[in-house]
Structures are given as C-alpha cells and as structure tokens.
Motif scaffolding. Structure first.
Motif, short mmCIF file in Angstrom:
data_model
loop_
_atom_site.label_atom_id
_atom_site.label_comp_id
_atom_site.label_asym_id
_atom_site.label_seq_id
_atom_site.Cartn_x
_atom_site.Cartn_y
_atom_site.Cartn_z
N TYR A 148 -4.86 -0.47 -2.02
CA TYR A 148 -5.21 -1.08 -0.75
C TYR A 148 -5.61 -2.53 -0.97
O TYR A 148 -6.45 -2.84 -1.81
CB TYR A 148 -6.38 -0.30 -0.13
CG TYR A 148 -6.96 -0.97 1.07
CD1 TYR A 148 -6.24 -1.03 2.28
CD2 TYR A 148 -8.22 -1.55 1.01
CE1 TYR A 148 -6.76 -1.65 3.38
CE2 TYR A 148 -8.76 -2.17 2.12
CZ TYR A 148 -8.02 -2.22 3.30
OH TYR A 148 -8.54 -2.83 4.37
N ARG A 192 0.83 -1.19 0.00
CA ARG A 192 0.00 0.00 0.00
C ARG A 192 0.87 1.25 0.00
O ARG A 192 0.61 2.20 -0.71
CB ARG A 192 -0.90 0.00 1.24
CG ARG A 192 -1.98 1.06 1.22
CD ARG A 192 -2.72 1.10 2.53
NE ARG A 192 -1.91 1.67 3.57
CZ ARG A 192 -1.74 1.11 4.77
NH1 ARG A 192 -2.31 -0.03 5.06
NH2 ARG A 192 -0.99 1.69 5.67
N ASN A 230 -7.14 -5.73 1.04
CA ASN A 230 -7.77 -6.15 2.30
C ASN A 230 -7.26 -7.55 2.66
O ASN A 230 -7.51 -8.51 1.97
CB ASN A 230 -9.29 -6.16 2.13
CG ASN A 230 -9.97 -6.35 3.47
OD1 ASN A 230 -9.35 -6.81 4.41
ND2 ASN A 230 -11.24 -6.00 3.53
N MET A 285 -14.38 11.92 2.74
CA MET A 285 -13.56 11.48 1.61
C MET A 285 -14.08 10.17 1.04
O MET A 285 -13.49 9.60 0.12
CB MET A 285 -12.11 11.31 2.04
CG MET A 285 -11.43 12.65 2.30
SD MET A 285 -9.81 12.42 2.95
CE MET A 285 -8.94 12.04 1.45
N TYR A 302 -8.19 2.72 10.15
CA TYR A 302 -7.02 3.52 9.78
C TYR A 302 -7.00 4.93 10.34
O TYR A 302 -6.00 5.61 10.24
CB TYR A 302 -6.86 3.56 8.25
CG TYR A 302 -6.42 2.22 7.72
CD1 TYR A 302 -5.09 1.83 7.86
CD2 TYR A 302 -7.32 1.34 7.14
CE1 TYR A 302 -4.67 0.59 7.41
CE2 TYR A 302 -6.91 0.10 6.69
CZ TYR A 302 -5.58 -0.27 6.83
OH TYR A 302 -5.15 -1.50 6.40
N ALA A 362 -12.57 12.00 7.24
CA ALA A 362 -12.37 10.71 6.59
C ALA A 362 -13.66 10.26 5.91
O ALA A 362 -13.64 9.75 4.78
CB ALA A 362 -11.92 9.68 7.63
N ARG A 363 -14.79 10.45 6.62
CA ARG A 363 -16.08 10.05 6.05
C ARG A 363 -16.35 10.83 4.76
O ARG A 363 -16.81 10.27 3.77
CB ARG A 363 -17.21 10.35 7.04
CG ARG A 363 -17.26 9.40 8.20
CD ARG A 363 -18.16 8.21 7.88
NE ARG A 363 -18.19 7.28 8.97
CZ ARG A 363 -18.94 7.42 10.03
NH1 ARG A 363 -19.75 8.45 10.13
NH2 ARG A 363 -18.91 6.54 10.99
N PHE A 397 -13.24 1.21 7.44
CA PHE A 397 -11.93 1.72 7.05
C PHE A 397 -11.53 2.89 7.95
O PHE A 397 -10.38 2.99 8.38
CB PHE A 397 -11.99 2.16 5.58
CG PHE A 397 -10.65 2.42 4.99
CD1 PHE A 397 -9.95 1.39 4.35
CD2 PHE A 397 -10.09 3.69 5.04
CE1 PHE A 397 -8.71 1.63 3.80
CE2 PHE A 397 -8.85 3.92 4.49
CZ PHE A 397 -8.16 2.89 3.88
N VAL A 398 -12.52 3.73 8.25
CA VAL A 398 -12.25 4.88 9.12
C VAL A 398 -11.80 4.40 10.51
O VAL A 398 -10.81 4.86 11.06
CB VAL A 398 -13.51 5.78 9.25
CG1 VAL A 398 -13.25 6.93 10.22
CG2 VAL A 398 -13.91 6.31 7.89
N PHE A 417 -14.50 7.20 2.62
CA PHE A 417 -14.06 5.92 3.18
C PHE A 417 -15.22 5.24 3.88
O PHE A 417 -16.07 5.89 4.48
CB PHE A 417 -12.92 6.16 4.18
CG PHE A 417 -11.67 6.65 3.52
CD1 PHE A 417 -11.20 6.04 2.36
CD2 PHE A 417 -10.94 7.70 4.07
CE1 PHE A 417 -10.03 6.48 1.76
CE2 PHE A 417 -9.78 8.14 3.46
CZ PHE A 417 -9.32 7.53 2.31
N ARG A 418 -15.17 3.92 3.86
CA ARG A 418 -16.22 3.18 4.56
C ARG A 418 -15.98 3.28 6.07
O ARG A 418 -14.83 3.44 6.52
CB ARG A 418 -16.18 1.71 4.13
CG ARG A 418 -16.99 1.45 2.86
CD ARG A 418 -16.63 0.12 2.30
NE ARG A 418 -15.20 0.06 1.97
CZ ARG A 418 -14.60 -1.02 1.50
NH1 ARG A 418 -15.27 -2.12 1.33
NH2 ARG A 418 -13.32 -1.01 1.22
#
Lengths: 374, 399, 344
Positions: B220, B214, B222, B305, B315, B302-303, B311-312, B307-308
């Motif tokens: 990314y 990554r 998983n 952007m 990370y 983050a949301r 993921f938030v 991201f699920r």
C-alpha cells in the motif's frame, strides 16, 4: 431539589454512597447523558460548543421574538421604536397576505372555503372512511361548494373571476389540483413506461424524460405564454387551469418514476398467477399490480406530494397571487416594509406546518401498512 | 413480461376467421399501437398546425433569425464581454455562463454543507445529531423560492455603500454585495492556473499508479500527501518563478461603487445561498442513508484486522457508501441547476432571466422558451450520461 | 370490442371534449365576442399609480383604467362592463396575442418593432412621456450626466431597458443594470439603495415616489426626458373593426375636450348647433352603426368617463397624489400633441 434531599446528607453522612444510586429517576438520565453527550473528551467538547451556540441562538430568538417584540399595534411607529420583532405586521396585514386580491368584502367566503377544504382532506385521510360510497359523494359535495364559494355568481354571491383569486386558498387549490390531476397521469405514464408495447413505452419515456429535464419555470412559461398559440383560433382555456395542469404534468413525470420503481419491485410470479387465472391486462393491473406497487412506493409518493405543495410557490414568477406573491406585494407598503423578516417567517411557518402535518401522516400510513391494517 | 394479457386464450382453436383475428393478441397489440402512434402524430400535427396558423394570422415573427439581431440591452453580470451592441445569441451565452457559475458554486457549497450535516446526523453525539435533524427538516420543507426571496430581501436591507460594514479589513459588506481585496492582476496568474490543472492531473495519475501497484504487489502506497503537495505545490512554485508578486487590489469607495477588488453581487449571493441550503438538506439525507448502508459487521471485521480507522473509512465504508450516494446525489445536482432558474425573481441574469428579456423584446415566446428548454435538457442529459457511466464503473463486479 | 381499446377511445374523447368545451369564438371578430361575453377584457398594469392600480377596496383606478371603462361605455353603454386583467411586462404581449385580453392599455410604448413583429396595432397614443430617472436626494445627483458608473434598476423587456443602454452609450458613460421582473421587487431594490437610480417612463415615477417610498422628499426626479415613449392602447392585428372602435374612442375623448363637451354638459350639448358636436354625440349621422355600436357611443363615453381633460385631471391633476404637468399631453390647439381626427 427538594428540601429533604438538601438536608439528607447532613443527617446521615455514611449513607452517601447509597444516595448516589438511590434516586432511580436520575441515574438513567445521567447515564444517558454520559452515553450520548460525553463519551470522550472530544465528544464533550463538541457537546459544549453546540450547546453554547444553541443557547445563544435560543436566547436571541427569545429576546427578539418574544421579549422585545410588538404583538399588536396598528401604528408602525410603535414597531420602529421596539428593538424586537414586529408581529403586528402580520396582524395588521393578515388579510391581504392570506387572501390576496380577492374582493375585500367577500373574504368570509374564503374562510368557509378553507374550513370545507381542510375538513374534506382530513376526512379523506381517515382509513375508517376509505369507502367510495362515502368519499365520492363527499368530494362531489365539497368540490361543488368550494366552486360556488370561490366563483360565486349563484345564490346571490358576487361573481369573482379566477384572475382575482389569491392567497392561501389559491395555494390550496393549486396543490390539490396538482395532485388530483397529476396522480392519474403519473399512473398512466408509469404503466406506459412498463408496457410491453414499444410505442406506448417510447411515448412515455420521451415525455417523462423531456419534462424531467427542464425546470418547472419553463413549463409555466409554456402554460402561460405559449400554450394559447397551440390551440385553434378562438379556443381559450382558463389561465389558472393551464397553470394547474402545467404543474400537475411536471409533478406526474416525477411521480411516474416513483410508481415505476414500485412496479419493478413486483415479482414476476404475481403476473404469472394473474395470467393463470385468465385475468386481462387491465384486471391484473387494477386488482393485483397497482395496489401493491402504490403501497411499496408510498413513502416516495408522499415525498413528492409534499414537494408539489412547495412547488406551487413557483407561480410567483408568472404573477399568480398565491400566499407568497401576496406577501411580497404586501411588503411593498413603505410603512411596514422593514418587517419583512416577520412576514416571510410567517409564510415559512405556514408551509412548514402543512409539510410537517403531511409527513407525520405519511409516517402513520407507513405504520399502518407495516402492521397490515391497510 | 409479455404474457400479461391472457384473455386471448379463449380463441384457442386455430381457425382463421375474422373473430379469431380480432381476438388474437398480437393483432390487437399491433392495432392498439398503430392507433396510439396515430393519435400522438395527429395531436402533434394538430398543435403544430395551430401554432403556424396563429402566428401567421397575427403576423408574429417566427424563426431563430432573431438570435443574430442586436439585443440593445445591457446585462449587469457577465463572464464574457457583452454590450448592448451584441446579439441576442450572445446574450443567451452570457446567461448560460451565469447559470453554470452560480450552479457550480451552489453544488460546491451544498455538497460541503450537505456532507457535514449528513455526517452530523449519524453522530453518536445526541445534541449534534438533533441539531442536524432540525436543520434538515427546516431547509427541506420551506419552498426554495421563498428562501431565495428571503435572502435577497435580507441582503438588500444591509447598510448601503456609504455606511459599508468593513469585514476584517479586507472587504466591505453592503447592499451592493460583498467586495473584497484580491491579488492585483499579474501575468503569472494564468501560469498558476495551468500549474494547478497540471497538479490535479498528476495527482490523479499518481493515485491510479498507486492502485495498480497495490493490486499487483499488495503493498500500500499512501498518495494523500504527495497529491496535496502536487496540487498546492505546483501553483506555489509557479508563483515563486513569476517573482512572487504580492500586490493586492484593495477596494476603495469611489463614486457610486467600490473600485478595485472583487464584488459578489447580492443577487448572486441570495440565489446561491437559497438554492445551496435547500439542496444541502436533501444531500444530508442522501449522505446519511449512504453511510448507514455499510453493515456494522464489515467495519468491525476491518477494525479487527488491525486497519487504521482512516483506512477503514477510505477502503471499506466509502466505496460502498458512494455506490449508494452518487446516483441520488447527481440528481440533486441536476435539480439544483434547474432551481437556479428562479434567478428571475431576484434579478440575477441567468439563462431564464435573459431568455425572459429576449422573449419580451422580440415577442418570440415560442423560440425563446425552446432555447431555454433545450439548454436545460442538454445539461440534464449530459449529467445522466455521466451517472450511467459512473454506475457501470462502480457496479458490483461479480467474479 | 377490445376493452383497452375502448378505454383509450374514451380517454381520447374525454380529452378532446375538455379542450373543445373551453368555448369557441371567432377570433377575427373581437367586437362580436366582446358583446357575446358581455364585458371587455382589458389588460392593465398590476400596480402603476396614476395609470392603473387597485385602490384600498380592491377596485381598479387610474388613467389607463378609465380608457378601459371608455371602451366598455362605447360598446355596451355601460362603463362598468369591463374586467381588468393585471399583466406583468412579460405577460402583456402573449396575453393580447393569445386573446386572453381584448385590448392592452398597459403603459405600452408604440414602436415599429412591436407593431410588426408582435402582430399588434396601436391606437393613437393617450399619453406622451419619456424615460425618466428617480434618484436618492442625498446622493447629490443633479443631472443624468452625474450617473456615470451608477447602478440602475430597470424592468426587463421594456423599451426603457433599451433606452437606458442608449442614453449611457451616447454619453460615453458606464452603468450596471439590475434587472428584476417583479415590479415590487424592482422598486424595493431601488428604495433600499441597491440601485442608485430607478428608471421607468417619467410619468410613472411620481407614483412610485408618492406610494412606495417612506419619505417622498428623499427622492428626486432628474430633469429632462430622454426618449420618446408614446403610450397607446394595443389590439391584435387583423381585426380592423375592433381596431377602429378603440381608435375612435380615443379620438372622441380628444375631440370632446376640444369642443368643450364634458361629462356634465354633454346632455345639454346634444341640442348644440355645432355640427361637429352633433356628430360626436350621435345626434346626426350614423357613425355609431358604422363602428358596430350604438349611435350614442361617444355620448356614453363622455358622460360616464369624461373627456380627455377630465380623465387627466382625475388622476394627474392638482391635488391628486400623482401630480403631473400636462406638458405634451395638451391639445394641438394649445401646442400639445393631442390631435383628434374629425368625426365626420
């Protein structure tokens, strides 16, 4: 629901939408419930499950602890017949549980002692009385009277050696002894660890880390079994004192780390300002640094003080008759043995009460500090 | 902070008289230190002298030679073979292993409960968070020793072996402990153990590779499902290769106790529940503080952007929360290990309990207590070394 | 002078003073320090009915407690000048070693290991017993051989803990020990059925059955005695005078029984023609001063506490809650093991 509101919709049907908004006491509550309990399907489900479990538990507690319980009877057979709790065991056995091995006819002395003790503590917690001219005589007076009450031997009171002390008064003595001896030691250790002198720093670090690395039990073993061997032949130190000092030093090592945290938070400017006023190390420490450091670390300090209260219960391992040991001893009575849950709940309630009182007070002090009152 | 003491400014003139020397700061510091060192050494020697003197005067045996003598007592629960013909030293090892096993189980349980309660504490569900708060207040404020005694008396008052309560057809609950069925011993079990370890190692290697990948390419990968697959799949494969043995050892009441199956003693259970619940209250508070440490803005950023949520959490929230959580969490683990020493009140043969017996049988209190303290000190030191290492690993790296 | 230096000196001085003010006494001379203190510090069992236990009013009562009283009677002429220190099995030896008690009369089995490695001296045994087993009557256990595979409750650090290992090993049997330090928790573990059997000195078990069980009839003592447990008073090694006193107080109770001297007739016996009785009661000879106490030391012991038979009957005799046959604990003339050395 009042009769009026029950009849209201029948009388005036067109007003119904207005009625939904009208009772202004109810709408915020309903809104609140919706916001905090039923935001989504998942949340609602969880609320319902938790509420169901809680209600079930509450019903069980109510049925066992109140409805089916026996509150007073000198006859254990009555308790055996009942389906619920047997609080009678506490009524029946409260004296050996609260006062341990202390001579039965002298228990009144312990009652007075607890009144003196608690009122002294409550008085010392009031900021109004935070004045050495009041506190020092108060403490001298109460420590002396507690000593006279516990030991006796004067004023026509029967002498009671420390080996016969027990119950809640012993827990109180262990607790306050721990804090009174431990706090000064903690301050010295914390200052030692922050000292510019390598020797002082080294000694403090080794002492603090070594004692924090071992369980309290081993320190109690040392205090009881080994410490006498460290003394010259013939010198004896009272066992209760040895144990209290043992718990106190253990407490001090944890507290020293908390105070050190407070010391580290003091900006260098404070030291420099003091130095520019030509203050000596001890003047700076006493007047400038310590008051601020203690204030900063106060929440953590009170946490450890509450922990110290809980830690006094470790003396059961070395056979001191504090309230927990006394209760386990009482639970040996074959007639009352089966009501151990009630007895231990009682002891737990005593600890919870004092712990809760202390933490409430700590929160109050934090408020005072934040508002600049102290 | 070496200029705290400003009092030496008075002797400002550089005349080398005795009084200047006495008032000179460095001289005074040196003298104070020498005196301090002397006092410490003096007290140490004084105590040592007294011990030697007292032990000799009373003819009490000294030294660690007793560790090789035959213990002549039995131990109820042991993870290695041990009998009354073995040495005191081996008895200590049995105790240490018992301490470690109850601590490991305690840490697992406390972490599980602590994280669940800690997350519930900050739940938006009012009821749940209040229940969690109530739980924390109760388990934290009742002395751990009282909790352990309570559980031990409670378990002791369960029905006896003759009136055993059957648990879902696979086990029995009695005041002798919880006995349950386990797969009968088969040689493939050790292979399965190796496969499990291999699976864990491969999973870790895989996630390291994924991170490198990554960081270098920005794509990314998983690794969650492949990891789970490795950890579970390898042992299952090993089991299949071993002929998929399905024989199960059921507990059967025979004589005084159950034969077959595995029994967890009530002493172990009482101690485990007591120390784990007590620690879980503190861990819950640590977790709550950690999760609240991530500023809301970061999560929202983050949301936004895209991201699920998972993921938030993984990370954004977790790395920052762990930095806050891990140091106090480790010290909770250490204090749980130290709290396991109250085994002596319920009769679980941990290090302190065995040490206590050894102390009574040999009368060598100084040595027996020294062994106990050294073992705990070592455990604490290893843990704090690990913690320092971790702190360095996760410390914010300024670029 | 330097301010912090002064402060540190003061702190050191305070520290040393606290240590020192705790009181000095010559440990080599227990008798002198006992006399100076005005009471004997006697280490006893916290709760062993028949031997030592506080009664409902908190007064200590029991066979071993009476021997503490006897020592006080010999030293002070007053059997009540004794203070009892309850000691767990873990604390008992450190307590005597460190001088916390003057004498240990606490169900201590005299063994070579303890005599040597613990730095103790044992007075003549006052009670001969052995390992016994208490079992639940409904378990159907009749002999110790039926206990194969059983769970056994035992106190840590006791000779019993070792005996039980040996008893099972020599019979090729298996068992699981449950070892709990706190005596009350230990007995509780047996009573609730956590253990199949409770093992202690056989003489201690009737007390457990009588006082600690709801229905004593549901518990049986297994027949047979499985080891030698001579229970004796212990003192520190290296103080011969104190050791002598404790030893001869014990013999005096044996001899009084043998010579027929009781607490009731001791006054009349003073005028007896029997030289043995005369020297026992201090009418002739200077045996008291040789021991460092008054000449009527044994007289005080007998009148205030009693002879062996009286002490035994008070705690284990017919009608007492803990009834025990005298068994081995009879005089040598009756085929027992009690043999008082002559006071001559």
């Amino acid at each position: 629901m009042t009769t009026q509101s029950q009849h209201a919709p029948k009388m005036a049907t067109p007003l119904e939408p207005v009625m939904q908004f009208d009772p202004n006491a109810k709408v915020p509550f309903a809104k609140w419930v919706q916001k905090h309990l039923f935001t989504s399907l998942w949340q609602s489900l969880m609320t319902l499950v938790v509420a169901a479990l809680l209600l079930r538990f509450a019903w069980f507690v109510l049925k066992w602890g109140v409805i089916d319980a026996v509150f007073y009877t000198p006859d254990p057979d009555v308790c055996r017949a009942a389906a619920g709790a047997c609080w009678a065991v506490i009524v029946e056995k409260h004296r050996p549980m609260l006062f341990g091995l202390y001579p039965y006819d002298e228990h009144w002395r312990l009652v007075i002692m607890m009144v003196v003790y608690l009122s002294t503590i409550v008085a010392s917690l009031m900021p109004k009385l935070w004045n050495f001219k009041i506190l020092i005589p108060l403490w001298i007076l109460s420590v002396t009277s507690i000593g006279i009450l516990m030991f006796g031997g004067v004023l026509g009171l029967v002498y009671v050696p420390t080996s016969e002390w027990g119950g809640l008064p012993l827990t109180m003595i262990l607790f306050s002894g721990t804090v009174l001896i431990g706090m000064p030691v903690a301050v010295v250790l914390a200052l030692g660890r922050r000292s510019p002198m390598p020797v002082a720093r080294g000694v403090s670090v080794v002492f603090i880390e070594a004692l924090r690395g071992v369980p309290l039990i081993t320190i109690l073993f040392v205090a009881v079994n080994v410490f006498p061997l460290f003394l010259p032949a013939g010198v004896e130190v009272n066992k209760l004192l040895r144990i209290t000092v043992g718990i106190a030093i253990f407490f001090a090592c944890y507290q020293a780390e908390v105070i050190r945290g407070g010391l580290q938070a003091i900006p260098t400017g404070q030291y420099e300002a003091a130095a520019s006023l030509n203050m000596s190390y001890w003047q700076t420490t006493r007047k400038i640094i310590l008051p601020q450091a203690l204030r900063i670390s106060l929440p953590a300090i009170t946490n450890h003080i509450i922990a110290a209260m809980k830690n006094t219960s470790f003396v059961i391992i070395i056979g001191l008759f504090d309230i927990l040991t006394a209760t386990t001893a009482v639970m040996q009575d074959p007639l009352w043995r089966r009501y151990y849950i009630e007895a231990y709940l009682f002891v737990a309630a005593v600890y919870l009460f004092f712990g809760y009182a202390l933490s409430l007070y700590a929160r109050q002090v934090e408020k005072w500090i934040n508002s600049g009152r102290i | 902070m070496t200029h705290i003491d400003g009092s030496d400014q008075r002797g400002a003139k550089p005349r080398q008289t005795l009084s200047t020397l006495l008032y000179s700061k460095s001289f005074r510091t040196a003298v104070t230190q020498v005196v301090m060192a002397a006092v410490v050494i003096f007290i140490g020697l004084f105590l040592y002298q007294n011990v030697v003197e007292n032990l000799r005067a009373q003819n009490i045996a000294t030294g660690f030679g007793f560790l090789e003598q035959t213990s002549q007592f039995d131990i109820g629960e042991k993870m290695i073979t041990y009998s009354a013909r073995d040495s005191y030293g081996r008895a200590f090892v049995v105790g240490l292993l018992n301490t470690l096993s109850v601590s490991a189980a305690g840490i697992f349980l406390a972490t599980l409960i602590g994280f669940t309660v800690g997350i519930s504490r900050i739940s938006s569900n009012w009821l749940l968070s209040k229940v969690a708060t109530g739980y924390v207040e109760i388990v934290r404020n009742i002395p751990v020793i009282l909790q352990v005694i309570f559980w031990s008396v409670l378990l002791r008052n369960l029905p006896n072996a003759r009136n055993a309560v059957e648990v879902y057809g696979v086990g029995f609950l009695t005041n002798r402990g919880l006995t349950f069925a386990v797969p009968a011993t088969h040689p493939i079990h050790s292979t399965m153990g190796i496969a499990l370890v291999a699976g864990i190692v491969l999973a870790i290697l895989g996630s390291i590779w994924a991170r490198r990948h990554r960081e270098s390419t920005g794509t990314y990968v998983n690794m969650l499902w492949p990891s789970i697959g490795l950890v579970i799949g390898l042992p299952v494969l090993a089991w299949l290769f071993g002929g998929a043995p399905t024989a199960i050892s059921y507990p059967v009441q025979k004589g005084f106790n159950f034969q077959g199956g595995v029994t967890i003693s009530p002493e172990f259970t009482a101690l485990l529940i007591g120390i784990a619940l007590y620690a879980s209250g503190f861990i819950a508070e640590i977790v709550r503080a950690g999760l609240q440490a991530t500023p809301k803005g970061q999560i929202e950023a983050a949301r936004s952007m895209g991201f699920r949520p998972w993921f938030v959490t993984r990370y954004v929230v977790l790395p920052q929360a762990l930095r806050v959580i891990v140091p106090p969490l480790t010290s909770q683990y250490v204090s749980l290990i130290k709290n396991s020493s109250i085994a002596v009140v319920v009769g679980y043969p941990d290090l302190v309990n065995i040490g206590n017996t050894v102390m009574n049988q040999t009368g060598q209190a100084v040595e027996a207590i020294a062994v106990m303290m050294l073992v705990y000190l070592t455990i604490s030191l290893i843990t704090s070394t690990f913690m320092n290492f971790y702190n360095r690993l996760v410390a914010i790296k300024e670029r | 002078m330097n301010k912090d230096f002064k402060l540190k000196t003061a702190l050191c001085a305070i520290g040393l003073a606290t240590l020192g003010s705790a009181g000095f006494a010559d440990s080599g001379d227990t008798l002198a320090s006992v006399k100076e203190r005005g009471e004997v510090l006697c280490g006893v069992h916290p709760a062993r009915h028949g031997f030592a236990a506080p009664n409902s009013k908190g007064h200590w009562d029991g066979f071993e407690v009476d021997y503490c009283h006897a020592i006080a009677a010999a030293v002070f002429g007053d059997a009540d000048k004794v203070r009892f220190v309850a000691l767990s099995s873990q604390q008992r030896f450190p307590a005597i070693q460190s001088g916390e008690v003057d004498v240990l009369v606490r169900n201590v089995t005299a063994t070579l290991g303890r005599d040597t490695a613990l730095g103790l001296n044992f007075a003549p045994p006052i009670f001969y017993t052995g390992t016994g087993f208490l079992v639940h009557a409904d378990s159907g256990v009749k002999t110790v051989e039926d206990l194969d595979g059983a769970t056994i409750c035992v106190a840590p650090g006791s000779t019993t803990e070792r005996n039980v290992a040996q008893i099972f090993a020599t019979r090729g049997m298996d068992y699981t020990p449950v070892v709990i330090e706190n005596n009350k928790q230990l007995v509780d573990a047996y009573v609730t059925g956590r253990c199949d059997a409770l093992t202690k000195d056989k003489a201690a078990l009737p007390g457990v059955r009588a006082y600690d069980t709801e229905n004593p009839a549901e518990h049986v003592l297994l027949p047979g005695i499985f080891s030698k447990e001579p229970l004796a008073a212990a003192v520190r090694q290296g103080d011969d005078q104190w050791y002598d006193l404790v030893k001869w107080v014990t013999y005096a109770t044996f001899n009084a029984e043998e010579l027929g001297v009781t607490s009731e007739n001791a006054g009349d016996m003073k005028s007896s023609d029997n030289v043995d009785i005369q020297s026992l009661l201090g009418v002739t000879g200077d045996y008291g001063s040789k021991l460092g106490v008054s000449e009527d030391w044994a007289y005080n012991v007998i009148t205030q506490v009693g002879n062996y038979a009286e002490i035994y009957a008070r705690h284990f005799g017919p009608g007492s809650p803990v009834e025990l046959d005298r068994d081995l604990n009879t005089l040598w003339v009756d085929g027992g093991l009690l043999y008082g050395f002559p006071i001559k």
